[in-house]
Design an enzyme around this catalytic site. Structure first.
Site, PDB file in Angstrom:
ATOM      1  N   ALA A   1       7.493  85.227  -6.332  1.00  0.00           N
ATOM      2  CA  ALA A   1       6.714  84.382  -7.252  1.00  0.00           C
ATOM      3  C   ALA A   1       5.450  85.128  -7.674  1.00  0.00           C
ATOM      4  O   ALA A   1       4.432  85.109  -6.978  1.00  0.00           O
ATOM      5  CB  ALA A   1       6.360  83.055  -6.589  1.00  0.00           C
TER       6      ALA A   1
ATOM      7  N   GLU B   1      -4.127  89.403 -11.610  1.00  0.00           N
ATOM      8  CA  GLU B   1      -4.647  88.126 -12.166  1.00  0.00           C
ATOM      9  C   GLU B   1      -3.864  87.737 -13.421  1.00  0.00           C
ATOM     10  O   GLU B   1      -4.413  87.197 -14.380  1.00  0.00           O
ATOM     11  CB  GLU B   1      -6.163  88.182 -12.384  1.00  0.00           C
ATOM     12  CG  GLU B   1      -6.878  88.313 -11.040  1.00  0.00           C
ATOM     13  CD  GLU B   1      -8.277  87.756 -11.000  1.00  0.00           C
ATOM     14  OE1 GLU B   1      -8.614  86.888 -11.817  1.00  0.00           O
ATOM     15  OE2 GLU B   1      -9.035  88.185 -10.110  1.00  0.00           O
TER      16      GLU B   1
HETATM   17  C1  LIG Z   1      -2.871  95.978  -6.219  1.00  0.00           C
HETATM   18  C2  LIG Z   1      -2.568  94.534  -6.424  1.00  0.00           C
HETATM   19  C3  LIG Z   1      -3.445  93.571  -5.976  1.00  0.00           C
HETATM   20  C4  LIG Z   1      -3.151  92.216  -6.126  1.00  0.00           C
HETATM   21  N1  LIG Z   1      -4.004  91.274  -5.598  1.00  0.00           N
HETATM   22  C5  LIG Z   1      -3.605  89.970  -5.557  1.00  0.00           C
HETATM   23  C6  LIG Z   1      -4.361  89.009  -4.815  1.00  0.00           C
HETATM   24  O1  LIG Z   1      -5.422  89.320  -4.245  1.00  0.00           O
HETATM   25  N2  LIG Z   1      -3.899  87.734  -4.757  1.00  0.00           N
HETATM   26  C7  LIG Z   1      -2.742  87.339  -5.362  1.00  0.00           C
HETATM   27  O2  LIG Z   1      -2.383  86.172  -5.258  1.00  0.00           O
HETATM   28  N3  LIG Z   1      -2.012  88.230  -6.081  1.00  0.00           N
HETATM   29  C8  LIG Z   1      -2.407  89.533  -6.182  1.00  0.00           C
HETATM   30  N4  LIG Z   1      -1.648  90.457  -6.877  1.00  0.00           N
HETATM   31  C9  LIG Z   1      -0.400  90.021  -7.506  1.00  0.00           C
HETATM   32  C10 LIG Z   1      -0.412  90.128  -9.018  1.00  0.00           C
HETATM   33  O3  LIG Z   1      -1.197  89.109  -9.568  1.00  0.00           O
HETATM   34  C11 LIG Z   1       1.065  90.109  -9.486  1.00  0.00           C
HETATM   35  O4  LIG Z   1       1.621  91.364  -9.137  1.00  0.00           O
HETATM   36  C12 LIG Z   1       1.191  89.855 -10.972  1.00  0.00           C
HETATM   37  O5  LIG Z   1       0.826  88.559 -11.302  1.00  0.00           O
HETATM   38  C13 LIG Z   1       2.611  90.127 -11.481  1.00  0.00           C
HETATM   39  O6  LIG Z   1       3.579  89.524 -10.675  1.00  0.00           O
HETATM   40  P1  LIG Z   1       4.835  90.401 -10.193  1.00  0.00           P
HETATM   41  O7  LIG Z   1       4.300  91.643  -9.601  1.00  0.00           O
HETATM   42  O8  LIG Z   1       5.705  89.537  -9.366  1.00  0.00           O
HETATM   43  O9  LIG Z   1       5.571  90.811 -11.533  1.00  0.00           O
HETATM   44  P2  LIG Z   1       6.679  89.940 -12.302  1.00  0.00           P
HETATM   45  O10 LIG Z   1       6.210  88.560 -12.505  1.00  0.00           O
HETATM   46  O11 LIG Z   1       7.992  90.156 -11.651  1.00  0.00           O
HETATM   47  O12 LIG Z   1       6.679  90.679 -13.710  1.00  0.00           O
HETATM   48  C14 LIG Z   1       7.425  91.874 -13.983  1.00  0.00           C
HETATM   49  C15 LIG Z   1       7.302  92.160 -15.484  1.00  0.00           C
HETATM   50  O13 LIG Z   1       7.881  91.073 -16.232  1.00  0.00           O
HETATM   51  C16 LIG Z   1       6.929  90.592 -17.172  1.00  0.00           C
HETATM   52  N5  LIG Z   1       7.088  89.157 -17.342  1.00  0.00           N
HETATM   53  C17 LIG Z   1       7.259  88.205 -16.394  1.00  0.00           C
HETATM   54  N6  LIG Z   1       7.379  86.985 -16.962  1.00  0.00           N
HETATM   55  C18 LIG Z   1       7.248  87.166 -18.296  1.00  0.00           C
HETATM   56  C19 LIG Z   1       7.276  86.295 -19.434  1.00  0.00           C
HETATM   57  N7  LIG Z   1       7.411  84.960 -19.303  1.00  0.00           N
HETATM   58  N8  LIG Z   1       7.138  86.846 -20.672  1.00  0.00           N
HETATM   59  C20 LIG Z   1       6.979  88.188 -20.812  1.00  0.00           C
HETATM   60  N9  LIG Z   1       6.938  89.061 -19.784  1.00  0.00           N
HETATM   61  C21 LIG Z   1       7.069  88.551 -18.554  1.00  0.00           C
HETATM   62  C22 LIG Z   1       5.562  90.929 -16.564  1.00  0.00           C
HETATM   63  O14 LIG Z   1       4.540  90.975 -17.544  1.00  0.00           O
HETATM   64  C23 LIG Z   1       5.839  92.293 -15.951  1.00  0.00           C
HETATM   65  O15 LIG Z   1       5.727  93.280 -16.939  1.00  0.00           O
HETATM   66  C24 LIG Z   1      -1.956  91.818  -6.773  1.00  0.00           C
HETATM   67  C25 LIG Z   1      -1.082  92.799  -7.250  1.00  0.00           C
HETATM   68  C26 LIG Z   1      -1.355  94.130  -7.062  1.00  0.00           C
HETATM   69  C27 LIG Z   1      -0.346  95.161  -7.532  1.00  0.00           C
END
Ligand SMILES: Cc1cc2nc3c(=O)[nH]c(=O)nc-3n(C[C@H](O)[C@H](O)[C@H](O)COP(=O)(O)OP(=O)(O)OC[C@H]3O[C@@H](n4cnc5c(N)ncnc54)[C@H](O)[C@@H]3O)c2cc1C
Length: 348
Positions: A99, A333
Site C-alpha cells: 500500500a 509523500e
Molecule cells: C526513501 C523513502 C522514504 C520514505 N519515507 C516514508 C515515511 O517516512 N513514511 C511513509 O509512510 N512512507 C514513506 N515512504 C513511502 C513513499 O511515500 C512511497 O514509496 C510512495 O508513496 C510510492 O508508493 P510505492 O513505493 O508503493 O509505489 P507505487 O504506489 O507502487 O507506485 C509505482 C509507480 O506507479 C505509479 N502510480 C501508482 N498509482 C498511480 C495512479 N493512480 N496513476 C498514475 N500512476 C500511478 C507511481 O507514480 C509510481 O511511478 C518513503 C519512501 C522512500 C523510498
C-alpha cells in the site's frame, strides 16, 4: 554520511543545540513556534548542504503534525514536549509493502481490547525508523469502511512488540535511515489514538497538505546547493583558453537553472503562507509546490553534473550526491503522478 550510509548524528546534535530540529512545535508545548514559512527556510538551508540531514526537521514535522492537528491536549503535552526539547524524534508510518500510492489499501490492523488497542502489521519505508522514539501509525480499525475505517495512533519505540527491519540500500539520502517497522501485537492504551476513531486517514492526508511543502523546501535546497557549486566551478574551469563560464551555452544553462529554481522557491513560499493560514486552496498548492520543486530539483541537479563534465560524475564533487538525493523528492509523500491527480481533483 553518504559514503558511509550512516545517520548524521553530528547534524542532529548541531540542530538540537541551535533549536532547529523541530521548529514547528508550538510554543505552548515548549517549541520554537516557527510558522510554516520559517520551517520551510530551515529545511531549505539544511538541504542546501545535506539532503539527509534536512529530513530531521522535515520528518519531525511530518511525524508529529497529526498530533498537532488532531491530537488531544494530553497527547500534545506528552509527545510534543520531548520532541521540542530534542529528547525524541517523530516518524510517520503510513506506507506498507502493498500500500504505497493507494495508502488506504493498508492492512495493518488495530483491534480494541477493553481500554487498549492491539496493533499488528508491517509499515514500510519509514524515514528515521529506529532513530525516532515516537511513530504516528495509521491502522485499520474497521475494514468495512475503507478510508473511513482507518485510525491514527502514537506508538512508542519502547512499546512491547515494536521492531525494525534492516536499513534499505538506497540510491540517495543515504544518511537518512529508511526501515520497516514491525508491529507484533503492540498493546497500547486507548488514549494514544489521535483524534476520533475512523479519522486517521483524513488526518494523514491533511498532514500531507502541509508537509508536501517541506519536501518542496528540501528539493529547492538541494537544487540551490548544486547551482551554488556549479556557479563557482564554471569560473575556475578553463577550456579553449578561457573559463567555461565565458561560453554562452554554459551561461544559458545557468540562467535556466536559476530561473526555474526561483519559480519553484516562490511557489513553495506562497504555499507555505497558505499552509499557515490553512487557505481553502492549500491542497492544490501543497501538491503543486512539491511536484514542481522536485521536478525542478531533478533538472537543476542533473544540469549541475553536466556543467562539471566528467568531474561531476565522480564522488570527488558533491553534485552527483545532490542529483541522487534530489530523485527521492519526486517519489515520497506521494509520487509526482499522485500529485498531478491531487491537483486535477483540486483545480483552483
Ligand atoms: C526513501 C523513502 C522514504 C520514505 N519515507 C516514508 C515515511 O517516512 N513514511 C511513509 O509512510 N512512507 C514513506 N515512504 C513511502 C513513499 O511515500 C512511497 O514509496 C510512495 O508513496 C510510492 O508508493 P510505492 O513505493 O508503493 O509505489 P507505487 O504506489 O507502487 O507506485 C509505482 C509507480 O506507479 C505509479 N502510480 C501508482 N498509482 C498511480 C495512479 N493512480 N496513476 C498514475 N500512476 C500511478 C507511481 O507514480 C509510481 O511511478 C518513503 C519512501 C522512500 C523510498
Amino acid at each position: 554520511m553518504d559514503e558511509e550510509g550512516r545517520f548524521p548524528q553530528e547534524a542532529l546534535d548541531a540542530l538540537v543545540a541551535n533549536d532547529l530540529h523541530a521548529v514547528h512545535v508550538p510554543e505552548a508545548y515548549g517549541g520554537a513556534g516557527a510558522d510554516a514559512l520559517a520551517t520551510v527556510i530551515v529545511i531549505e538551508e539544511v538541504a542546501r548542504v545535506c539532503g539527509s540531514s534536512s529530513l530531521i526537521p522535515a520528518v519531525n514535522k511530518l511525524g508529529s503534525l497529526p498530533v498537532v492537528l488532531s491530537g488531544s491536549e494530553e497527547l500534545k503535552h506528552r509527545f510534543l514536549g520531548p520532541l521540542a526539547k530534542g529528547d525524541a524524534m517523530f516518524s510517520y508510518a503510513l506506507s506498507e509493502p502493498d500500500a504505497g500510492s493507494d495508502a488506504a489499501g493498508m492492512k495493518t490492523r488495530a483491534v480494541r481490547d477493553g481500554d487498549f488497542w492491539v496493533l499488528d502489521g508491517v509499515k514500510r519505508w519509514i524515514t528515521n525508523a529506529g532513530v525516532s522514539q515516537y511513530y504516528t501509525v495509521m491502522a485499520v480499525t474497521d475494514p468495512e469502511k475503507r478510508s473511513r475505517g482507518i485510525s491514527a495512533f502514537v506508538v512508542d519505540k519502547d512499546d512491547e512488540g515494536v521492531s525494525f527491519g534492516a536499513p534499505e540500500k538506497k540510491l540517495g539520502i543515504k544518511g537518512s535511515p529508511t526501515r520497516e517497522v514491525y508491529l507484533d501485537h503492540v498493546r497500547i492504551p486507548a488514549d494514544r489514538m489521535i483524534g476520533a476513531e475512523g479519522t486517521g486517514f483524513a488526518t494523514a492526508m491533511k498532514t500531507l497538505d502541509h508537509t508536501r511543502i517541506t519536501i518542496a523546501a528540501q528539493a529547492i535546497g538541494i537544487a540551490q546547493g548544486a547551482l551554488d557549486y556549479a556557479k563557482g566551478y564554471v569560473k575556475e574551469r578553463k577550456q579553449f583558453g578561457k573559463p567555461i563560464a565565458d561560453f554562452q551555452g554554459v551561461q544559458f544553462m545557468l540562467a535556466d537553472m536559476a530561473m526555474k529554481l526561483e519559480a519553484a522557491r516562490q511557489l513553495t513560499y506562497a504555499a507555505a503562507a497558505k499552509s499557515e493560514r490553512v487557505d481553502g486552496d492549500l491542497t492544490f498548492f501543497g501538491a503543486a509546490a512539491k511536484c514542481f520543486a522536485s521536478d525542478v530539483a531533478m533538472e537543476v541537479t542533473t544540469d549541475a553534473v553536466q556543467l562539471l563534465g566528467g568531474y561531476g560524475y565522480t564522488r570527488d564533487y558533491p553534485v552527483e550526491r545532490m542529483m541522487r538525493d534530489a530523485k527521492i523528492t519526486q517519489i515520497y509523500e506521494g509520487t509526482n503522478q499522485i500529485q498531478r491527480i491531487v491537483m486535477a481533483r483540486n483545480l483552483p
